[in-house]
Design an enzyme around this catalytic site. Structure first.
Site, PDB file in Angstrom:
ATOM      1  N   LYS A 131       0.812  -1.287   0.010  1.00 50.67           N
ATOM      2  CA  LYS A 131      -0.063  -0.060  -0.024  1.00 50.67           C
ATOM      3  C   LYS A 131       1.033   1.353   0.192  1.00 50.67           C
ATOM      4  O   LYS A 131       0.670   2.176  -0.570  1.00 50.67           O
ATOM      5  CB  LYS A 131      -0.762  -0.127   1.365  1.00 50.67           C
ATOM      6  CG  LYS A 131      -2.311  -0.109   1.012  1.00 50.67           C
ATOM      7  CD  LYS A 131      -3.120   0.118   2.058  1.00 50.67           C
ATOM      8  CE  LYS A 131      -2.777  -0.556   3.356  1.00 50.67           C
ATOM      9  NZ  LYS A 131      -2.591  -1.318   4.263  1.00 50.67           N
ATOM     10  N   ASP A 155       2.404  -8.172 -10.105  1.00 48.09           N
ATOM     11  CA  ASP A 155       3.956  -8.077  -9.647  1.00 48.09           C
ATOM     12  C   ASP A 155       4.964  -7.624 -10.655  1.00 48.09           C
ATOM     13  O   ASP A 155       4.893  -8.007 -11.830  1.00 48.09           O
ATOM     14  CB  ASP A 155       4.178  -9.613  -9.074  1.00 48.09           C
ATOM     15  CG  ASP A 155       3.383 -10.016  -7.969  1.00 48.09           C
ATOM     16  OD1 ASP A 155       2.951  -9.057  -7.217  1.00 48.09           O
ATOM     17  OD2 ASP A 155       3.445 -11.243  -7.571  1.00 48.09           O
ATOM     18  N   VAL A 156       5.649  -6.825 -10.091  1.00 48.30           N
ATOM     19  CA  VAL A 156       6.708  -6.269 -11.232  1.00 48.30           C
ATOM     20  C   VAL A 156       7.778  -7.306 -11.395  1.00 48.30           C
ATOM     21  O   VAL A 156       8.112  -8.064 -10.412  1.00 48.30           O
ATOM     22  CB  VAL A 156       7.325  -4.762 -10.709  1.00 48.30           C
ATOM     23  CG1 VAL A 156       6.267  -3.792 -11.158  1.00 48.30           C
ATOM     24  CG2 VAL A 156       7.735  -4.650  -9.283  1.00 48.30           C
ATOM     25  N   GLY A 160      22.174   0.107  14.234  1.00 47.83           N
ATOM     26  CA  GLY A 160      21.866  -1.265  14.774  1.00 47.83           C
ATOM     27  C   GLY A 160      21.993  -0.699  16.436  1.00 47.83           C
ATOM     28  O   GLY A 160      22.517   0.248  16.887  1.00 47.83           O
ATOM     29  N   CYS A 207      26.030   5.046  11.347  1.00 50.09           N
ATOM     30  CA  CYS A 207      25.487   5.179  12.796  1.00 50.09           C
ATOM     31  C   CYS A 207      26.190   4.130  13.651  1.00 50.09           C
ATOM     32  O   CYS A 207      27.436   4.312  14.154  1.00 50.09           O
ATOM     33  CB  CYS A 207      23.977   4.951  13.041  1.00 50.09           C
ATOM     34  SG  CYS A 207      23.516   5.967  14.319  1.00 50.09           S
ATOM     35  N   GLY A 220      27.377   1.365  12.629  1.00 53.63           N
ATOM     36  CA  GLY A 220      28.761   1.271  11.915  1.00 53.63           C
ATOM     37  C   GLY A 220      29.771   1.989  11.821  1.00 53.63           C
ATOM     38  O   GLY A 220      30.882   1.765  11.616  1.00 53.63           O
ATOM     39  N   ARG A 259      21.952   7.384  20.538  1.00 57.03           N
ATOM     40  CA  ARG A 259      22.200   7.963  21.890  1.00 57.03           C
ATOM     41  C   ARG A 259      23.836   8.012  22.209  1.00 57.03           C
ATOM     42  O   ARG A 259      24.113   8.900  22.963  1.00 57.03           O
ATOM     43  CB  ARG A 259      21.779   6.909  23.138  1.00 57.03           C
ATOM     44  CG  ARG A 259      20.099   6.919  22.984  1.00 57.03           C
ATOM     45  CD  ARG A 259      19.875   6.108  24.078  1.00 57.03           C
ATOM     46  NE  ARG A 259      18.315   5.662  23.822  1.00 57.03           N
ATOM     47  CZ  ARG A 259      17.364   6.283  23.952  1.00 57.03           C
ATOM     48  NH1 ARG A 259      17.425   7.610  24.535  1.00 57.03           N
ATOM     49  NH2 ARG A 259      16.173   5.544  23.681  1.00 57.03           N
ATOM     50  N   HIS A 267      22.106   8.924   9.073  1.00 56.91           N
ATOM     51  CA  HIS A 267      21.606   7.986   8.383  1.00 56.91           C
ATOM     52  C   HIS A 267      21.257   8.839   6.934  1.00 56.91           C
ATOM     53  O   HIS A 267      20.277   9.087   6.882  1.00 56.91           O
ATOM     54  CB  HIS A 267      20.230   7.777   9.189  1.00 56.91           C
ATOM     55  CG  HIS A 267      20.210   6.801  10.105  1.00 56.91           C
ATOM     56  ND1 HIS A 267      20.612   5.490  10.141  1.00 56.91           N
ATOM     57  CD2 HIS A 267      20.417   7.209  11.352  1.00 56.91           C
ATOM     58  CE1 HIS A 267      20.685   4.872  11.417  1.00 56.91           C
ATOM     59  NE2 HIS A 267      20.706   5.971  12.271  1.00 56.91           N
ATOM     60  N   GLU A 283      20.585   7.041   4.429  1.00 61.36           N
ATOM     61  CA  GLU A 283      19.927   6.562   3.541  1.00 61.36           C
ATOM     62  C   GLU A 283      18.458   6.925   3.790  1.00 61.36           C
ATOM     63  O   GLU A 283      17.710   6.751   2.761  1.00 61.36           O
ATOM     64  CB  GLU A 283      19.873   4.861   4.033  1.00 61.36           C
ATOM     65  CG  GLU A 283      19.313   4.718   5.460  1.00 61.36           C
ATOM     66  CD  GLU A 283      20.052   4.715   6.688  1.00 61.36           C
ATOM     67  OE1 GLU A 283      21.034   5.578   6.677  1.00 61.36           O
ATOM     68  OE2 GLU A 283      20.001   4.138   7.594  1.00 61.36           O
TER      69      GLU A 283
HETATM   70  N1  GLN Z   1      23.201   2.159  19.446  1.00 64.26           N
HETATM   71  C1  GLN Z   1      23.914   3.352  18.897  1.00 64.26           C
HETATM   72  C2  GLN Z   1      23.506   4.642  19.546  1.00 64.26           C
HETATM   73  O1  GLN Z   1      22.243   4.477  20.014  1.00 64.26           O
HETATM   74  C3  GLN Z   1      23.569   3.345  17.192  1.00 64.26           C
HETATM   75  C4  GLN Z   1      22.303   3.759  16.829  1.00 64.26           C
HETATM   76  C5  GLN Z   1      21.996   3.539  15.417  1.00 64.26           C
HETATM   77  O2  GLN Z   1      22.602   2.964  14.764  1.00 64.26           O
HETATM   78  N2  GLN Z   1      20.843   4.130  15.194  1.00 64.26           N
HETATM   79  O3  GLN Z   1      24.138   5.362  19.542  1.00 64.26           O
END
Ligand code: GLN
Length: 538
Positions: free
Chosen positions: A18, A242-243, A357, A384, A386, A465, A510, A512
């Site tokens: 959707k 479906d494409v 992550g 991030c 990463g 954070r 980010h 992306e």
């Molecule tokens: N866990 C990490 C932080 O809070 C990275 C956060 C993330 O990758 N969005 O700083």
């Protein structure tokens, strides 16, 4: 002229696309010269998806103003230019929260507070607010999450029924449904669609258009049957097959059936002929690529289709910008080190990306990936978490600080190379309290980041954070790390790059969330460029 409203509901099953369909329609309307606002309603009770596990909900998309929203807003961004903000996504949790807070203040003056009218009024208010905040729009497209027939979507559908009743000339309802092919019977079945339209009608909503998701093109007989049994004129029943090659075909296929023209006719919107040449170009590249690069993504939620949605899409945009095809290989970060043949498996990729992550699981696999890329001079992109991995790996193996860590994983570490942002120290609630949204970032001349962006001041979106600990800055710089992007007001590192390396960049933000198929994000474009160079060596 008054603003027009298009409501998109879904029937039969979830995951029909959707969001993609809504985004495609918005793109077509924009190409016809109209200004579009977009709003997604989500019927769950979380105030936002920020507190949900990616396995439950997929990626959390972040807007400039720091809203943690549904990943469909990512589709809206990639296909359209509609202004996305806190007003563009509302959950049941958010709506109930607003109403209950008002009740506690005594705003309802002794009345009994009820789903109808108080919750439905708040829903209608959100539609108007989103429209107003988006500026001078011609059309607001409202997507209702979930499937018609769910108990939890009822207040939204009732609010829409009232909205239609109040504005009969300015609204259009589109029902996206699923028309399955039953292999054993050798037949396409229309009954689920009939039933879902029946449910909508019981609620008091008669769809103006039906859009049938299907695996193969539907026969005239089937489309006639859906038209008759659902009381929707035959020219207003469309299919969405479906494409084959790319999701960027969806708007083109819808346009070929004339759906955008019909929408404008029904809503009496004057519009121009759409120019879809840029989208045709994209498809041409996807169908006839000059070459191929292979990227490895190392994350915790690799089996989930949608957990890194925007990252996958942005890599594709980067490849399109070079006329290339990209193959994505998925590496589960907590399994990498269990694989005895990992060195061999790693050789198959032209570059690696470690996405954002949280938490410890898979951390060592990500550290291994950064080390492998640094030592073998393979392109590496850390986003991030990463980037946090990248700086910790560098501190461990280049600065010889074996305990270097982020305090997210080891609060007692001797070498907290990544530590909690000072503003986070007193945070108690987990929802909506990270460093969120757009912040300016200043790039240093001569850096790889500057070369990619071709400008010195940029703005990117955040959701974290923890941050790089500036106490380690000097020592890292001395050993060849360049901190090429900073948020000067808070003295925060936003970008780090390894100098003596073809392309090893980590970003605390980010990127992306700000890439489009028609305009690849500079860092993704540059990363793919580096992978193309690497692929020539393989
Ligand atoms: N866990 C990490 C932080 O809070 C990275 C956060 C993330 O990758 N969005 O700083």
């Amino acid at each position: 002229m008054s603003v027009k409203y298009i409501f998109i509901t879904g029937g039969v099953v979830s995951s029909l696309g959707k969001g993609l369909t809504s985004a495609s329609l918005a793109m077509l309307l924009e190409q016809k010269g109209l200004k579009v606002a977009m709003l997604k309603f989500d019927p769950y009770l979380n105030v936002d998806p920020g507190t949900m596990n990616p396995f439950q909900h997929g990626e959390v998309y972040v807007t400039d103003d720091g809203a943690e929203t549904d990943l469909d807003l990512g589709h809206y961004y990639r296909y359209s230019h509609s202004a996305l903000s806190k007003a563009s996504n509302a959950t049941s949790g958010q709506i109930y929260d607003t109403v209950i807070k008002q009740e506690r203040k005594g705003d309802y003056l002794g009345k009994t507070v009820q789903v109808i009218p108080h919750i439905t009024d708040e829903i209608k208010k959100r539609i108007i607010e989103c429209t107003k905040q988006s500026g001078d729009v011609d059309v607001t497209l409202v997507e209702i999450g979930g499937t018609v027939g769910d108990i939890e979507s009822l207040p939204f559908l009732e609010a829409i029924r009232q909205f239609l009743y109040d504005n009969p000339k300015d609204c259009l309802t589109i029902h996206l449904t699923y028309v399955p092919y039953l292999k054993a019977a050798g037949e396409v079945k229309t009954k689920p669609t009939q039933h879902s339209v029946q449910i909508l009608r019981e609620i008091g909503i008669i769809p103006n258009m039906i859009l049938c998701r299907c695996e193969q093109s539907l026969s005239d007989e089937i489309l006639d049957k859906i038209s008759l049994f659902c009381s929707v004129a035959r020219p207003l029943v469309f299919e969405e097959v479906d494409v084959e090659d790319s999701i960027y075909e969806v708007p083109i296929k819808l346009h070929e059936q004339g759906i955008d023209t019909k929408i404008c006719e029904l809503l009496q919107l004057s519009s121009t002929k759409p120019d879809l040449s840029a989208w045709h170009e994209i498809l041409k590249t996807i169908r006839n690529p000059k070459g191929k690069v292979v990227v490895g993504i190392v994350g915790k939620y690799m089996q989930h289709q949608d957990a890194y949605k925007s990252v996958f899409e942005s890599l594709e945009h980067g490849a399109i910008a070079h006329g290339y095809e990209i193959e994505i290989r998925r590496f589960e970060s907590d399994k990498i080190l269990e694989n005895d043949e990992i060195d061999e498996a790693m050789k198959g990729c032209d570059g690696y990306l470690v996405p954002g992550g949280f938490g410890e699981r898979g951390w060592m696999g990500k550290i291994f990936t950064a080390k492998y890329c640094r030592e073998n001079k393979i392109p590496f992109f850390g986003i991030c978490l990463g980037m946090q991995v990248m700086v910790c790996e560098f501190a461990r193996h280049v600065l010889n600080l074996p305990d270097a860590n982020t305090t997210e994983i080891d609060p007692q570490t001797k070498d907290p190379v990544v530590s909690l942002l000072s503003e986070q120290a007193h945070v108690k609630n987990l929802g909506g309290t990270m460093r969120l949204g757009a912040y300016p970032c200043h790039l240093s001349h001569g850096s790889k980041a500057f070369k990619a962006y071709q400008q010195q001041d940029i703005s990117e979106r955040h959701r974290h954070r923890y941050e790089f600990n500036n106490q380690y800055k000097k020592a890292m710089e001395d050993k060849g790390m360049l901190f090429s992007g900073t948020y000067n007001e808070g003295d925060l590192v936003e970008i780090s790059e390894v100098k003596d390396h073809p392309w090893m960049i980590g970003v605390q933000f980010h990127p992306e969330f700000k890439s489009k198929p028609t305009q690849a994000h500079p860092l993704f474009k540059d990363f793919v460029g580096a992978m193309i160079e690497q692929s020539k060596k393989r």
